[in-house]
Design a protein around this motif. Structure first.
Motif, PDB file in Angstrom:
ATOM      1  N   LEU A  66     -69.329  93.594  72.544  1.00  0.00           N
ATOM      2  CA  LEU A  66     -69.978  94.650  73.440  1.00  0.00           C
ATOM      3  C   LEU A  66     -70.588  95.740  72.814  1.00  0.00           C
ATOM      4  CD1 LEU A  66     -68.154  93.747  76.640  1.00  0.00           C
ATOM      5  CD2 LEU A  66     -70.583  93.112  76.111  1.00  0.00           C
ATOM      6  N   ALA A  67     -69.632  96.623  72.173  1.00  0.00           N
ATOM      7  CA  ALA A  67     -70.077  97.683  71.580  1.00  0.00           C
ATOM      8  C   ALA A  67     -70.994  97.559  70.537  1.00  0.00           C
ATOM      9  CB  ALA A  67     -68.672  98.395  71.003  1.00  0.00           C
ATOM     10  N   ASP A  68     -70.776  96.600  69.623  1.00  0.00           N
ATOM     11  CA  ASP A  68     -71.760  96.320  68.248  1.00  0.00           C
ATOM     12  C   ASP A  68     -73.266  95.977  68.811  1.00  0.00           C
ATOM     13  OD1 ASP A  68     -69.623  96.855  66.831  1.00  0.00           O
ATOM     14  OD2 ASP A  68     -69.527  94.729  66.107  1.00  0.00           O
ATOM     15  N   ALA A  69     -73.114  95.329  70.139  1.00  0.00           N
ATOM     16  CA  ALA A  69     -74.633  94.912  70.858  1.00  0.00           C
ATOM     17  C   ALA A  69     -75.097  96.026  71.627  1.00  0.00           C
ATOM     18  CB  ALA A  69     -74.484  93.569  71.128  1.00  0.00           C
ATOM     19  N   ALA A  70     -74.348  96.886  71.615  1.00  0.00           N
ATOM     20  CA  ALA A  70     -74.712  98.146  72.730  1.00  0.00           C
ATOM     21  C   ALA A  70     -75.011  97.414  74.158  1.00  0.00           C
ATOM     22  CB  ALA A  70     -75.884  98.740  72.310  1.00  0.00           C
ATOM     23  N   LEU A  71     -73.965  96.489  74.618  1.00  0.00           N
ATOM     24  CA  LEU A  71     -74.321  95.847  75.811  1.00  0.00           C
ATOM     25  C   LEU A  71     -73.043  96.163  76.890  1.00  0.00           C
ATOM     26  CD1 LEU A  71     -74.758  92.024  74.800  1.00  0.00           C
ATOM     27  CD2 LEU A  71     -76.574  93.844  75.739  1.00  0.00           C
TER      28      LEU A  71
END
Length: 163
Positions: A66-71
């Protein structure tokens, strides 16, 4: 005179289907897809038999993706939250007879479709969310790339072999 016609369908591999980036998913995508993707990623690196350790590893992976995809965890119609992925991790090795019966019936139906040639089979995933008994649902979806074939870009539509 009736003549049988032969059809061909190309399917993405399971690896390609589960390699889809979360940012490419639309809101209608089942959260089960993402949860299974997390489970596959965690288990391919280190198969865990302890359900608590598996749940913790899946949750850690969820937070990182989630953090890596900014979601946010609500980027799908149902939230991909800690509770859901922990439940999935805790029940990953459990056989649930009712769900096995549903999926078994679906598989039998698909075999009949293939043998009879009357309808196209599921093209490529059936995701069943049985997490909550009152609104459990199955979704058919195609994930993975459209395949480049000699006849062009194949998006999973049955095509006559004579074409």
């Amino acid at each position: 005179e009736l003549r049988a016609q032969t059809y061909s369908i190309s399917y993405p591999s399971i690896e390609d289907a589960f390699a889809v980036d979360w940012r490419a998913l639309d809101k209608r995508t089942s959260r089960v897809f993402c949860a299974l993707q997390l489970l596959r990623e965690v288990c391919e690196n280190c198969p865990l038999t302890d359900s608590a350790a598996l749940s913790a590893a899946v949750e850690e992976r969820r937070q990182r993706k989630l953090a890596d995809a900014a979601l946010e965890e609500n980027f799908l119609r149902e939230p991909l939250d800690r509770e859901f992925v922990s439940t999935l991790g805790a029940h990953a090795g459990v056989e649930a007879p009712a769900i096995c019966a549903i999926v078994g019936g679906l598989v039998a139906s698909e075999v009949i479709k293939i043998l009879s040639g009357k309808e196209a089979p599921i093209n490529n995933l059936f995701l069943y969310d049985g997490a909550s008994g009152h609104d459990a649902a199955g979704v058919i979806a195609r994930f993975g790339p459209s395949l480049r074939c000699p006849w062009g870009l194949d998006r999973g539509k049955p095509r006559s072999v004579s074409d």
